[in-house]
Design a protein around this motif. Sequence first.
Motif, PDB file in Angstrom:
ATOM      1  N   GLU A 120       0.826  -1.207   0.000  1.00 21.13           N
ATOM      2  CA  GLU A 120       0.000   0.000   0.000  1.00 21.13           C
ATOM      3  C   GLU A 120       0.863   1.261   0.000  1.00 21.13           C
ATOM      4  O   GLU A 120       0.559   2.224  -0.711  1.00 21.13           O
ATOM      5  CB  GLU A 120      -0.940   0.017   1.210  1.00 21.13           C
ATOM      6  N   PHE A 124       0.574   3.886  -3.081  1.00 26.48           N
ATOM      7  CA  PHE A 124       0.129   5.259  -2.897  1.00 26.48           C
ATOM      8  C   PHE A 124       1.291   6.250  -2.839  1.00 26.48           C
ATOM      9  O   PHE A 124       1.085   7.452  -2.933  1.00 26.48           O
ATOM     10  CB  PHE A 124      -0.717   5.374  -1.626  1.00 26.48           C
ATOM     11  N   TRP A 203      -5.348  -1.708  -7.542  1.00 27.46           N
ATOM     12  CA  TRP A 203      -4.229  -1.131  -8.288  1.00 27.46           C
ATOM     13  C   TRP A 203      -4.187  -1.673  -9.708  1.00 27.46           C
ATOM     14  O   TRP A 203      -4.003  -0.921 -10.674  1.00 27.46           O
ATOM     15  CB  TRP A 203      -2.912  -1.425  -7.562  1.00 27.46           C
ATOM     16  N   GLU A 243      -4.954   5.649   0.962  1.00 26.73           N
ATOM     17  CA  GLU A 243      -4.828   6.693  -0.059  1.00 26.73           C
ATOM     18  C   GLU A 243      -4.374   7.982   0.610  1.00 26.73           C
ATOM     19  O   GLU A 243      -4.986   8.451   1.576  1.00 26.73           O
ATOM     20  CB  GLU A 243      -6.164   6.919  -0.766  1.00 26.73           C
ATOM     21  N   ARG A 245      -4.670  11.125   0.179  1.00 27.42           N
ATOM     22  CA  ARG A 245      -5.400  12.300  -0.306  1.00 27.42           C
ATOM     23  C   ARG A 245      -5.647  13.229   0.875  1.00 27.42           C
ATOM     24  O   ARG A 245      -6.234  12.807   1.883  1.00 27.42           O
ATOM     25  CB  ARG A 245      -6.724  11.873  -0.925  1.00 27.42           C
ATOM     26  N   GLY A 378     -10.402   8.559  -8.666  1.00 24.84           N
ATOM     27  CA  GLY A 378     -10.556   7.699  -7.506  1.00 24.84           C
ATOM     28  C   GLY A 378     -11.908   7.024  -7.581  1.00 24.84           C
ATOM     29  O   GLY A 378     -12.629   7.141  -8.575  1.00 24.84           O
TER      30      GLY A 378
END
Length: 537
Positions: A120, A124, A203, A243, A245, A378
Amino acid sequence: MTVSAKNIPAPDLVPIRRALISVSDKTGIAAFARALADRNVELVSTGGTAATLAKEGLSVRDVSELTGFPEIMDGRVKTLHPSVHGGLLGIRDDAEHKAAMDEHAIQPIDLVIINLYPFEEVRFGGGDYAATVENIDIGGPAMLRAAAKNHAYVAVVTDPADYEKVLAALGENDGALPYRLRQELAAKAYARTAAYDAAISQWFAETLSVPTPEWRAFGGRLKQVMRYGENPHQEAGFYVTGEQRPGVATAHQVQGKQLSYNNINDTDAAFELVSEFDPEKSAAVAIIKHANPCGVAEGTSLAEAYRKALACDPVSAFGGIVALNRMLDAEAAEEIAKIFTEVIIAPDASEEARALIAAKKNLRLLLTGGVADSRQPGLTAKTVAGGLLVQTRDNGTVDDLELRVVTKRAPSEKEMADLRFAFRIAKHVKSNAIVYAKDLATVGIGAGQMSRVDSARIAARKAEDAAEAAGGAPLTKGSVVASDAFFPFADGLLSAVEAGATAVIQPGGSMRDEEVIAAADEHGIAMVFTGMRHFRH
């Protein structure tokens, strides 16, 4: 085909004599392994983990001694061997299993400590294709699943946060682990591998541009157990996907009491909205209540933007969420603190602002480190009975649209700026959405109505209420209006005209577009079509 069970009862306590350790995240592993060794637990390990433990002076048996086979292919093949999986899967109280283990000199493994390659983080973190693939763990998940399946005899630990719990249980049970704990650890291991595989499959889907793969999986890690969900009789937890973000999931909470389920939902809505505004171009503030904006504005400063946003609906703003697209400064903090506010979320905050907010102990202050990219792709997901609705994030932005003037009169430069502003807001208002705006501030918002004309009327009425409270005329006079979807009839447009709007922005595409355009021309209204709608349910 199903496999029949032998119904051999699991022992309550399993003595821990041999542990297999293979961890990517080595946090706390040396101390944990030392505590196991102090209990005369034999340590078996692999590659880098074995080297780490050996440096700590611990006696470690390399897994190749157990298998009689060296690590090969850059370590890709090291634990995928009968001596390992037989030691994990063998049912100790089954005569056939025991005979097979004795025949092939397979030694039982009682405890497995494994965490996985950091897929992960690499995914990311912007890793390239080859690096991301290389961080797909194979042996780790295989061992976790094997140990978890045989939890009747094997304990599996995949999270450093559980090391102390395991050591405490060993101390309480004279070097053994109880069945209930083994069950709990097994459940956690399966959840971890499920989330891991979900991240990998997501992914691949993104990389190959497959919007609707045949199988879709989502996974996340618990960040917070909520006091309750939307209502006190509902249980809830907050899970994060990894993520990176900027937003509520990645923010640092500087102060204030724990966020509730509704706080998180509303704070996410607020920050996603305010991230539509470039902090290099203007200061922007969004005030959210029940996932809908009750006031949004741009200004030369955050304090100015906040005052303009608050003027739209000061009643609803009480107990709301405030999102900023720039560093919270002292002037803005002082303004926001004048009324009861649940949460402030911003990219950062000055020391002076933090000190001012600190006086409001229950006010949550969240800092994100930046604004989110409104164009970033997304996924969003929503549960329905028996299924999931999954879609790509609404990353359409008015800046990328070719606006088409469809009326005889074109908007003025000022009207066009307000139209663009209003359409940004409409994207984040529950449909049917109507947004009145003037001077880069909302002056009336109608949200979530079954009829678009009702949304237009409600927005105008709220503008009247705000004007009455302020002792002035409704700001919808001379405003512009945005609709998240087309006007199916002219009545919604006429309601906006009646409220005083002079220009309209809407997607267009109705069978009655010509009727609506004609009504606009009749009243001297300028109208532009965007060609993109923003339903939000």
